[in-house]
Design an enzyme around this catalytic site. Structure first.
Site, PDB file in Angstrom:
ATOM      1  N   ALA A  73      -3.050   7.263  -5.151  1.00 33.84           N
ATOM      2  CA  ALA A  73      -2.730   6.956  -6.541  1.00 33.84           C
ATOM      3  C   ALA A  73      -1.950   5.643  -6.548  1.00 33.84           C
ATOM      4  CB  ALA A  73      -1.884   8.081  -7.121  1.00 33.84           C
ATOM      5  N   GLY A  79      -4.132  10.463  -3.037  1.00 39.53           N
ATOM      6  CA  GLY A  79      -5.211  10.573  -4.011  1.00 39.53           C
ATOM      7  C   GLY A  79      -6.548  10.110  -3.440  1.00 39.53           C
ATOM      8  N   GLU A 114      -7.885  12.983  -1.748  1.00 41.61           N
ATOM      9  CA  GLU A 114      -8.183  14.004  -2.767  1.00 41.61           C
ATOM     10  C   GLU A 114      -9.513  13.704  -3.462  1.00 41.61           C
ATOM     11  OE1 GLU A 114      -4.115  13.468  -4.275  1.00 41.61           O
ATOM     12  OE2 GLU A 114      -3.949  15.649  -4.257  1.00 41.61           O
ATOM     13  N   GLU A 143       2.098  12.115   0.649  1.00 44.64           N
ATOM     14  CA  GLU A 143       2.921  12.152  -0.574  1.00 44.64           C
ATOM     15  C   GLU A 143       4.382  12.516  -0.324  1.00 44.64           C
ATOM     16  OE1 GLU A 143      -0.141  13.285  -0.348  1.00 44.64           O
ATOM     17  OE2 GLU A 143      -1.289  12.860  -2.153  1.00 44.64           O
TER      18      GLU A 143
HETATM   19  N1  3HC Z   1      -0.217   2.011  -4.865  1.00 46.97           N
HETATM   20  C1  3HC Z   1       0.163   0.787  -5.248  1.00 46.97           C
HETATM   21  N2  3HC Z   1       0.364  -0.229  -4.403  1.00 46.97           N
HETATM   22  C2  3HC Z   1       0.140   0.027  -3.101  1.00 46.97           C
HETATM   23  C3  3HC Z   1      -0.262   1.278  -2.641  1.00 46.97           C
HETATM   24  C4  3HC Z   1      -0.461   2.305  -3.590  1.00 46.97           C
HETATM   25  N3  3HC Z   1      -0.883   3.516  -3.228  1.00 46.97           N
HETATM   26  N4  3HC Z   1      -0.381   1.221  -1.300  1.00 46.97           N
HETATM   27  C5  3HC Z   1      -0.069  -0.037  -0.942  1.00 46.97           C
HETATM   28  N5  3HC Z   1       0.238  -0.764  -2.031  1.00 46.97           N
HETATM   29  C6  3HC Z   1       0.583  -2.180  -2.095  1.00 46.97           C
HETATM   30  C7  3HC Z   1       1.895  -2.498  -1.412  1.00 46.97           C
HETATM   31  O1  3HC Z   1       2.976  -2.326  -2.299  1.00 46.97           O
HETATM   32  C8  3HC Z   1       1.681  -3.945  -1.034  1.00 46.97           C
HETATM   33  O2  3HC Z   1       1.897  -4.724  -2.184  1.00 46.97           O
HETATM   34  P1  3HC Z   1       2.529  -6.213  -2.052  1.00 46.97           P
HETATM   35  O3  3HC Z   1       1.568  -6.976  -1.206  1.00 46.97           O
HETATM   36  O4  3HC Z   1       2.634  -6.657  -3.448  1.00 46.97           O
HETATM   37  O5  3HC Z   1       3.861  -6.024  -1.391  1.00 46.97           O
HETATM   38  C9  3HC Z   1       0.196  -4.017  -0.702  1.00 46.97           C
HETATM   39  O6  3HC Z   1      -0.391  -2.880  -1.337  1.00 46.97           O
HETATM   40  C10 3HC Z   1      -0.126  -3.946   0.763  1.00 46.97           C
HETATM   41  O7  3HC Z   1       0.559  -2.836   1.314  1.00 46.97           O
HETATM   42  P2  3HC Z   1       1.241  -2.909   2.761  1.00 46.97           P
HETATM   43  O8  3HC Z   1       2.038  -4.137   2.888  1.00 46.97           O
HETATM   44  O9  3HC Z   1       1.911  -1.595   2.974  1.00 46.97           O
HETATM   45  O10 3HC Z   1      -0.069  -3.045   3.665  1.00 46.97           O
HETATM   46  P3  3HC Z   1      -0.391  -2.423   5.076  1.00 46.97           P
HETATM   47  O11 3HC Z   1      -1.720  -2.923   5.436  1.00 46.97           O
HETATM   48  O12 3HC Z   1       0.744  -2.615   6.026  1.00 46.97           O
HETATM   49  O13 3HC Z   1      -0.502  -0.835   4.835  1.00 46.97           O
HETATM   50  C11 3HC Z   1      -1.218   1.189   3.700  1.00 46.97           C
HETATM   51  C12 3HC Z   1      -1.516  -0.305   4.007  1.00 46.97           C
HETATM   52  C13 3HC Z   1      -1.290   2.006   4.991  1.00 46.97           C
HETATM   53  C14 3HC Z   1      -2.244   1.680   2.725  1.00 46.97           C
HETATM   54  C15 3HC Z   1       0.209   1.289   3.138  1.00 46.97           C
HETATM   55  O14 3HC Z   1       0.336   0.378   2.075  1.00 46.97           O
HETATM   56  C16 3HC Z   1       0.548   2.658   2.600  1.00 46.97           C
HETATM   57  O15 3HC Z   1       0.915   3.534   3.355  1.00 46.97           O
HETATM   58  N6  3HC Z   1       0.456   2.820   1.284  1.00 46.97           N
HETATM   59  C17 3HC Z   1       0.855   4.036   0.618  1.00 46.97           C
HETATM   60  C18 3HC Z   1      -0.145   5.142   0.815  1.00 46.97           C
HETATM   61  C19 3HC Z   1       0.295   6.355   0.065  1.00 46.97           C
HETATM   62  O16 3HC Z   1       1.427   6.785   0.136  1.00 46.97           O
HETATM   63  N7  3HC Z   1      -0.633   6.964  -0.668  1.00 46.97           N
HETATM   64  C20 3HC Z   1      -0.334   8.121  -1.482  1.00 46.97           C
HETATM   65  C21 3HC Z   1       0.123   7.681  -2.808  1.00 46.97           C
HETATM   66  S1  3HC Z   1       0.735   9.035  -3.778  1.00 46.97           S
HETATM   67  C22 3HC Z   1      -0.651   9.800  -4.337  1.00 46.97           C
HETATM   68  O17 3HC Z   1      -1.731   9.450  -4.018  1.00 46.97           O
HETATM   69  C23 3HC Z   1      -0.410  10.902  -5.308  1.00 46.97           C
HETATM   70  C24 3HC Z   1      -1.617  11.722  -5.522  1.00 46.97           C
HETATM   71  O18 3HC Z   1      -1.548  12.872  -4.764  1.00 46.97           O
HETATM   72  C25 3HC Z   1      -1.762  12.073  -6.966  1.00 46.97           C
END
Ligand code: 3HC
Length: 713
Positions: A63, A107, A110, A130
């Protein structure tokens, strides 16, 4: 379809591509685009099956966390809701195959689980991270995941938050095939084969054979809750994730989803979620330095050289070797060099034993580390890191030597934890190439590197340090050159206050227990014993001349030093240690504290755990506010990242400055004023803290305002 989603046809298969760089998050517009594309694909008579794939470097990484941030702070229109898109995928009359590369996280997974089939490239990572954001999977993940992988594996994935690679996902039943070679071509061929076969399409929500029985599940849920409590101390979301998975095993799918939604909404409204989402963005913001744009040229670091094979030097050498950087490791004497190398070898052997990597990988890493007693090869190094004893005189001598040897493009770094980087640079002919790289022990494990920017350090050298930190898998935070930089400058008053607390009536164990209950990874006295009381004493000597006459300082530490109680290494410090370094309270230390208090005319009294927390944490916050106002940290959030990644501050509290905002700056300021009156000048309130409290603002407001002004500048 829309700007995020593209539809094309390949070999009789509709290919839906998501394009929402950088990570294809499910931002508003993405689910809508997917629904439109699915509708069109179903209408298209030439398409017999559908493949959904991510454009660019990844499938869907989850998400959109910015949307979650809005929901967590009560802004926006509530937490995002994905039921519509998931049902639309699962109810498609044509087979839907998810083609995964990069990451399918949160997500993302999911959405993938709502497809009829999932294929992935071998190095794809799939998971439900999450909990790292203080929430549970909120797009029916807690309901579909156990249906695919079973209850125990679902708990493990949701509680640990750790992603798994495609081969393991295949074993668990989370995906159906690993595709070697071209993912899209493989996914299209797979989809065509499914269409050729015909028959009913498997809907994950209708599966139940892996959900287990109440009898068997009871012990699995109990073990899952134990795992959550142990590995995610004090955190709400991991336990809640187990509750949601329990709902999957005990309720029909729709009711389970309702339960998940309730829990998801409760989590997202929690302080923990707000803090962890703050930490997520803060960690990514630290690399953004206003006068160092992304395009700044960096030096290519292929060959590093390290001076000092002690704990720090050895750890840094391992960090470099782990990232594939060759290292020359220099010591003064053969015995010290042998000892350093033996420790490196033992660390690697332990990792192999634990299955973290193979013997072959270990051998490759060891081969990258070249032990030596001379400066041979230093002239070819791209980076030299001095990791010698913490003494200005010694460091100056070393920098004088390496200045004569190093090539002109070589970055000269010191791993000093407290000393003036400009003074060190002053002995070289090239202060613009000199920088502080303050690693944290054990340097092969700890994620923080404080990047100390001297007054002459060039932008390219700072950019190189940031790039290096990223390459080493660490978080580089740029800080200014003040005494102790950011982390240790805040640590000194924290340690001092803890010592005052024991002199006034607490015990080291009580202080440490209160701190670990608060969430700190370790108590401050345990930290002192681990780092070495001799080291703490030595650092204090470096700065003794700055102590004001007439201002009382705690003195138990000095006494421990003179008794030879240096901490873990001598089997005794604030605690007594057995041969396994297990600490126990030591009556001798209690007696010493009481005697010291008596001699100093200090009346001992009962000290509450609340007072311990307030005095320990608020003194850090007050120092942090001074650092921020003096410009040694760019943002309050940078200070948070330093404390989260280098000092064991609990992530679910967001770091000291974020925590202050959560408590309320007025309350923090008022307590600091009271402590100032009672305990004297160390508690002088930081003007910035007082100002923000007066204005009803927060450190986060301060950062936001600064971010704007920096962007305008
Ligand atoms: N939403 C919004 N922005 C995101 C994002 C996300 N899910 N994941 C990464 N980004 C953004 C970062 O903020 C960053 O932005 P910036 O360049 O402006 O600083 C850019 O994408 C690149 O991210 P990273 O610098 O972290 O890039 P990496 O290549 O090192 O890592 C990644 C990539 C492994 C995907 C890492 O970004 C990550 O772990 N992201 C989060 C993943 C996550 O937690 N997903 C679950 C979200 S909660 C959810 O899905 C709820 C659902 O159950 C309803």
């Amino acid at each position: 379809m829309n700007k995020f989603v593209n539809l094309a046809t390949q070999d009789g298969v509709a290919v839906i591509t998501i394009n929402n760089p950088p990570v294809n998050a499910l931002s508003p517009g993405v689910p809508e685009g997917l629904v439109e594309a699915l509708d069109a694909a179903e209408r298209d008579p030439s398409a017999r099956a559908i493949v959904i794939i991510g454009g660019g470097r990844t499938f869907i990484a989850g998400a959109d966390i910015k949307e979650l941030e809005l929901a967590a702070s009560g802004r926006g229109s509530g937490p995002p809701e994905f039921h519509g898109i998931l049902a639309r995928i699962e109810d498609s009359t044509k087979p839907v195959v998810m083609a995964i590369h990069g990451t399918a996280l949160g997500g993302g997974n999911e959405v993938a689980m709502a497809g009829h089939y999932r294929v992935a490239v071998p190095d794809a990572q799939i998971g439900q991270p999450e909990v790292n954001l203080g929430i549970i999977p909120g797009a029916e993940g807690t309901q579909r995941l156990p249906r695919l992988v079973g209850v125990a594996a679902a708990i493990d994935l949701c509680v640990s938050g750790k992603p798994i690679r495609a081969p393991e996902a295949l074993k668990l039943g989370l995906i159906d095939r690993v595709i070697e070679g071209d993912l899209l071509a493989g996914a299209v061929a797979f989809a065509r084969a499914i269409a050729d076969k015909g028959g009913a399409l498997p809907k994950t929500r209708e599966l139940s054979d892996k959900l287990g029985s109440e009898f068997v599940n009871a012990s699995i849920f109990a073990a899952g809750r134990d795992q959550a409590r142990k590995t995610r101390r004090n955190m709400i979301a991991p336990l809640m994730a187990v509750d949601a998975i329990e709902a999957a095993a005990t309720l029909p799918f729709d009711e389970g989803c309702k339960k998940e939604r309730e829990i998801f909404e409760e989590c997202i409204a929690s302080d923990q979620a707000r803090a962890l989402i703050h930490a997520f963005f803060a960690e990514r913001a630290v690399a953004k330095i206003p006068d160092i744009p992304k395009e700044t040229a960096v030096y290519n670091i292929r060959q590093a050289a390290i001076i000092g094979a002690g704990t720090m030097g050895g750890g840094i050498a391992m960090a470099c070797a782990n990232a594939g950087i060759a290292v020359l490791l220099k010591e003064v004497e053969q015995t010290a060099l042998d000892r350093g190398l033996a420790i490196i070898r033992k660390n690697y052997e332990n990792s192999v034993k634990k299955g973290r990597f193979s013997q072959e990988v270990m051998d490759q890493r060891i081969a990258l580390i070249h032990p030596q007693l001379t400066y041979d090869g230093f002239a070819q190094a791209d980076l030299i890191i001095e990791a010698a004893f913490e003494s200005m005189e010694l460091k100056k001598r070393i920098f004088g030597e390496i200045d004569r040897i190093a090539q002109s493009d070589c970055v000269l770094a010191s791993n000093t934890s407290t000393l003036d980087i400009d003074e060190i640079a002053s002995v070289t002919s090239r202060p613009h190439m000199v920088i502080g790289l303050h690693f944290f022990s054990p340097a092969n494990v700890m994620r923080l590197v404080e990047i100390v920017r001297g007054k002459a350090t060039s932008r390219e050298v700072v950019a190189t340090a940031l790039a290096l930190a990223k390459k080493l898998g660490k978080v580089g935070v740029v800080v200014g050159n003040c005494r102790g930089f950011v982390g240790n400058r805040m640590m000194l008053p924290y340690m001092r206050e803890a010592q005052f607390l024991v002199e006034e009536g607490a015990t080291p164990e009580q202080v440490d227990r209160a701190l670990t209950n608060f969430g700190m990874a370790m108590g401050i006295f345990a930290v002192d014993d681990m780092g070495g009381i001799d080291l703490a004493w030595r650092v204090r000597q470096e700065y003794k001349h700055l102590e004001k006459p007439g201002v009382r300082m705690p003195i138990v530490l000095e006494k421990l030093f003179h008794l030879g109680r240096y901490g873990q290494k001598t089997g005794a410090g604030w605690y007594r240690y057995d041969e396994n370094r297990k600490p126990t309270a030591d009556p001798e230390v209690h007696a010493l504290i009481e005697k010291t208090a008596h001699e100093g005319g200090i009346e001992r009294r009962h000290i509450s755990d609340d007072e311990i927390i307030e005095r320990s944490i608020y003194i850090m916050i007050n120092e942090g506010a001074k650092i921020l106002e003096e410009g040694y940290a760019l943002r309050a959030a940078d200070i948070d990242v330093i404390y989260l990644t280098g000092y064991g501050f609990p992530a679910y509290r967001g770091g000291p400055m974020w925590y202050a905002d959560t408590v309320g700056l007025k309350q923090v300021r008022d307590r600091i004023r009271e402590f100032h009156e009672k305990h004297g000048e160390f508690w002088e309130p930081a003007p910035l803290l007082a100002k923000l409290a007066d204005q009803g603002e927060t450190f986060a407001d301060y950062d936001a305002a600064r971010e704007q002004s920096l962007a305008v500048a």
